[in-house]
Write a protein that holds these residues in place. Structure first.
Motif, PDB file in Angstrom:
ATOM      1  N   UNK A 103       0.849  -1.197   0.000  1.00  0.00           N
ATOM      2  CA  UNK A 103       0.000   0.000   0.000  1.00  0.00           C
ATOM      3  C   UNK A 103       0.884   1.246   0.000  1.00  0.00           C
ATOM      4  N   UNK A 134       0.843   3.753  -3.155  1.00  0.00           N
ATOM      5  CA  UNK A 134       0.266   5.083  -2.925  1.00  0.00           C
ATOM      6  C   UNK A 134       1.346   6.159  -3.022  1.00  0.00           C
ATOM      7  N   UNK A 166       1.150   9.222  -5.680  1.00  0.00           N
ATOM      8  CA  UNK A 166       1.263  10.594  -5.179  1.00  0.00           C
ATOM      9  C   UNK A 166       2.380  11.352  -5.901  1.00  0.00           C
ATOM     10  N   UNK A 223      -4.130  11.675  -7.253  1.00  0.00           N
ATOM     11  CA  UNK A 223      -4.754  11.760  -5.940  1.00  0.00           C
ATOM     12  C   UNK A 223      -5.704  10.589  -5.742  1.00  0.00           C
ATOM     13  N   UNK A 224      -5.433   9.787  -4.708  1.00  0.00           N
ATOM     14  CA  UNK A 224      -6.224   8.575  -4.477  1.00  0.00           C
ATOM     15  C   UNK A 224      -7.609   8.940  -3.949  1.00  0.00           C
ATOM     16  N   UNK A 225      -8.647   8.440  -4.640  1.00  0.00           N
ATOM     17  CA  UNK A 225     -10.024   8.724  -4.245  1.00  0.00           C
ATOM     18  C   UNK A 225     -10.633   7.588  -3.447  1.00  0.00           C
ATOM     19  N   UNK A 226     -10.226   6.382  -3.787  1.00  0.00           N
ATOM     20  CA  UNK A 226     -10.820   5.228  -3.119  1.00  0.00           C
ATOM     21  C   UNK A 226      -9.835   4.074  -3.213  1.00  0.00           C
ATOM     22  N   UNK A 227      -9.787   3.288  -2.146  1.00  0.00           N
ATOM     23  CA  UNK A 227      -8.880   2.148  -2.158  1.00  0.00           C
ATOM     24  C   UNK A 227      -9.538   0.999  -1.426  1.00  0.00           C
ATOM     25  N   UNK A 257      -8.753  -3.286  -0.490  1.00  0.00           N
ATOM     26  CA  UNK A 257      -7.732  -4.309  -0.574  1.00  0.00           C
ATOM     27  C   UNK A 257      -8.207  -5.596   0.049  1.00  0.00           C
ATOM     28  N   UNK A 258      -7.562  -6.663  -0.298  1.00  0.00           N
ATOM     29  CA  UNK A 258      -7.939  -7.968   0.229  1.00  0.00           C
ATOM     30  C   UNK A 258      -6.711  -8.861   0.259  1.00  0.00           C
ATOM     31  N   UNK A 298     -14.752  -5.614  -5.370  1.00  0.00           N
ATOM     32  CA  UNK A 298     -14.467  -4.481  -4.472  1.00  0.00           C
ATOM     33  C   UNK A 298     -15.602  -3.468  -4.516  1.00  0.00           C
TER      34      UNK A 298
END
Lengths: 287, 287, 287, 287
Positions: B20, B24, B28, B33-37, B39-40, B287
């Motif tokens: 992660x 990320x 960046x 720009x991360x809007x949604x993340x 994970x599994x 997801x």
């Protein structure tokens, strides 16, 4: 206060005109006031008619025996009916058989104590000791009858004797992890309710949650059914499901599934207690 | 107005610390720009990590090609990742194949017209003529490719050619009543979505509603899954059920089931369009 | 083939013994075979009895007029019944009023075309032009009656005239965004069905999705009800909900809510068409 | 066996690029492996960012104090974050307050005993004696603090003292039928969970089942929310509903509602225990 006795009449007969009229006229003329009626006709090729009528019985001085004799002669015989009447002042006697999981047993006992399940529970039978204390908390006798490959037949006979001795009307397998023999089942036909931890016919047999996990289904379920000689193949009374996702481990499915199991089992048991279920072939009519 | 491009990154790699952070940090530093993340992690024995990240891409002057080349070299290769990035300004091209039932087709077209399904629909293919007018009402080309025992292989080849000619990204079988050959499936691996009209694995194969009726289940269902060579065995994307009773005829089940089919299919198609689905073995992560 | 006419009898009367017997005996002796019966008794203080009986009418040569005259005299009057009989060979005439949203209209038209809603739809009336083409696709006349502050009363009179001219049995407000005047409502008492886009009584009035968003509820809903003079206060026929979370914007709620609206409205309309709904005070009995 | 400590980081800060990267990079460089991450951005006008990260903490020799000091300085302060970290080896201490209904208490205790609710339960407080035995069956201390118009303030002070003495982290009102004063609430801000027996905002206040019955709704519900000074107006954590009909008496609604209450309350409590809930204004984000 004037106390009514409530009767519940279940009938099955060839479908032809006049049955509702005939039955309701009979009840009316015998001082019974119909409170609720449900009926179902199968498709015309099969041509069967099913009905459940709930009625208050006035104090007309007529005995139930007379009422039933009269019904048999005047209504049932001419129409080739199978029928029975249960009365709410006879509380059914429900035995519970469990192994190690407590969630279904607990749910039944709680709802019994709250008055929601109007039955007597003369005994709980288990092949393990674990749930003795929980059962005792509800002041219900607990019988420990361990089963292994050698003593299985013998223990089944003891179980049958115990159930009969307590005048058991029906048996709930609240996650009882032993397969009952055909001999056992034949003693209580249509009177053993099992909860299977899958949405049958998917994942019949052992380890349904593991198999559901492996197949990657998005819903898991539970099925309450009457026990027959064909494992997991008996008439289904009630089913439900819950949503799952890739995030759920097998352990999560087990935990989540327990919630569905206890709800489904309770609803099935309640329907049975209230004489709402008619078995027809390998299916049920649940009024 | 300043218009953002949205990217959706899907990754699968061996699970170990720092993924992660690494991903990320990479995004960046490249102006994303991360809007949604989401994970599994699979269980430790398997040790796989899956992630979906949605990000806005600023106008940094960097091309997507540069971004992806950089990602491959600095992030993906060192971690043995499988990955892909889709961008929302590339609308996927969805072909629909149908036979005679209109409910699934209609549902997809309505939601497409309302803007809920953000795809292009270059064509509808059918082995029957019935749904030509409905398709035309939505101004979508309709191709009639009837199939019989003799021409099946030939028509499949024509279908493939047609789909490729229209640059089809994925195919929805909206109650298409022909089994696709392994050859066909191999051309669109993980890119064919089928709706089966039962709660799989219960009632796989033909006539699921009749079989559900015969078994006397209390819920019927529908399953959307990716098509593989094993009929009705592909990875499940979405499922749902509806309550039924002894009162429902087979015809009633068909009617009631259509409501579930179209809802389940739509949800699965939407998840596919939004790059929410990762196939892993014979299961999906949604997801 | 022998064609049966199906009748549906709805009654309401003071609860006392013998009603089921009396009615079913009457029907039987007049050549009517009871197919389905449902009944409901209110609590004893109120002491009312409601029943719906569905029956096949044999060709006994007796006219419906005779049957009903006879029923009135022999069964209804002595028991102070309110009652009515509808026959399935009289298809109800359903008018639809809409504004700009197409989802409810489309759902109704689709289910009508598939034969699921057994009604005639003589006309669609709208205060906007948008849905003209969609309506035309189904070959139904579309009437555009724009409404503003000045012409509202006049347009209502035109609407009433139009509805009467087309012998409208009942009206469905499929997201019609105008409040009907008491005058209008009084012309069609108990015959106007509205869909409100919230789980009433929560979020009555305007902008329910915005208010649901602001309050942070975890479920949104829709309510189908009969229109009375009290806005959003009429007898509820059907309701349902869907799960939402903090991730949903107001726009998402609107989109998600449309699915519930159309399902709830369709179920309510279907119940009305099949004479399953009895209004009692401000509540409904839905058999 | 190597034992991991699991930490749960909750943050809220102004939304701007690089937060996920910054936080995940920080955790990685401090030996923390991210297991799960959820995030939420409010709409741009408000411009807030929320995140929950779950991570394993390796034995790096760094103390938690150091980790948190470092996080404050390097990550939180520069971004104006509100934040906190909880660790799973600190079991939260949950007090339960009840009156006479046992269903919610029982559900909580059962799930606690089964290990599903990972908390300590230092005490149960009640204004009635009824549930003493049930509580004792689970070996939990029961405190009887009867409340009347005269002693209410005094008893609240005793209750607060008792809760503090037992180092209570949060309080569950499992059908506690007394309104807590603002003074009480201010001692445990955002730390009191109540179950209200309706689908709020419908039927706030007293007697929701009676009011639901009178209005004739077709669904009843329950709402778990944090307690604030505005009765039944606090941030909603979880809601659910069940279907009802004209057949249900008020008593039936009460019984049916209890099933929803206990499920909804349990899910809310579980989310709180697992640090999934962030209160934002009068709404919750439930990750």
């Amino acid at each position: 206060m004037h106390v009514h006795i409530t009767g519940r009449l279940l009938i099955c007969c060839p479908d032809r005109p006049g049955i509702v009229a005939g039955v309701s006229q009979f009840l009316f003329s015998h001082g019974a006031n119909i409170l609720d009626a449900s009926q179902h006709s199968t498709d015309p090729r099969e041509g069967l008619f099913f009905m459940r009528m709930v009625f208050h019985l006035e104090n007309t001085g007529m005995s139930r025996q007379q009422l039933e004799d009269d019904f048999r002669e005047k209504v049932a015989l001419p129409r080739q009916m199978e029928w029975r009447i249960d009365y709410t002042d006879h509380r059914k006697r429900m035995a519970i058989m469990v192994s190690r999981y407590d969630h279904c047993l607990m749910e039944l006992l709680l709802r019994w104590r709250s008055g929601e399940l109007e039955v007597d529970i003369p005994l709980v039978i288990s092949n393990h000791e674990q749930l003795r204390k929980l059962t005792a908390d509800f002041d219900i006798p607990f019988h420990y009858l361990p089963v292994d490959a050698i003593n299985k037949q013998e223990q089944e006979q003891r179980t049958i004797a115990l159930l009969q001795e307590h005048q058991t009307d029906f048996i709930v397998l609240a996650r009882y992890m032993q397969i009952l023999s055909p001999d056992f089942v034949s003693v209580f036909p249509g009177r053993i309710i099992n909860i299977h931890h899958s949405f049958l016919p998917a994942f019949a047999g052992a380890r349904p949650y593991l198999n559901a996990y492996t197949r990657g289904v998005k819903l898991i379920g539970a099925t309450a059914h009457y026990v027959t000689d064909d494992l997991d193949e008996g008439p289904i009374i009630e089913q439900d499901v819950a949503r799952v996702s890739h995030k759920h481990s097998v352990g999560d499915l087990v935990l989540l599934g327990q919630d569905i199991e206890r709800q489904v089992l309770t609803r099935a048991v309640k329907a049975h207690i209230e004489d709402r279920v008619i078995v027809h072939g390998n299916k049920t009519i649940v009024f």
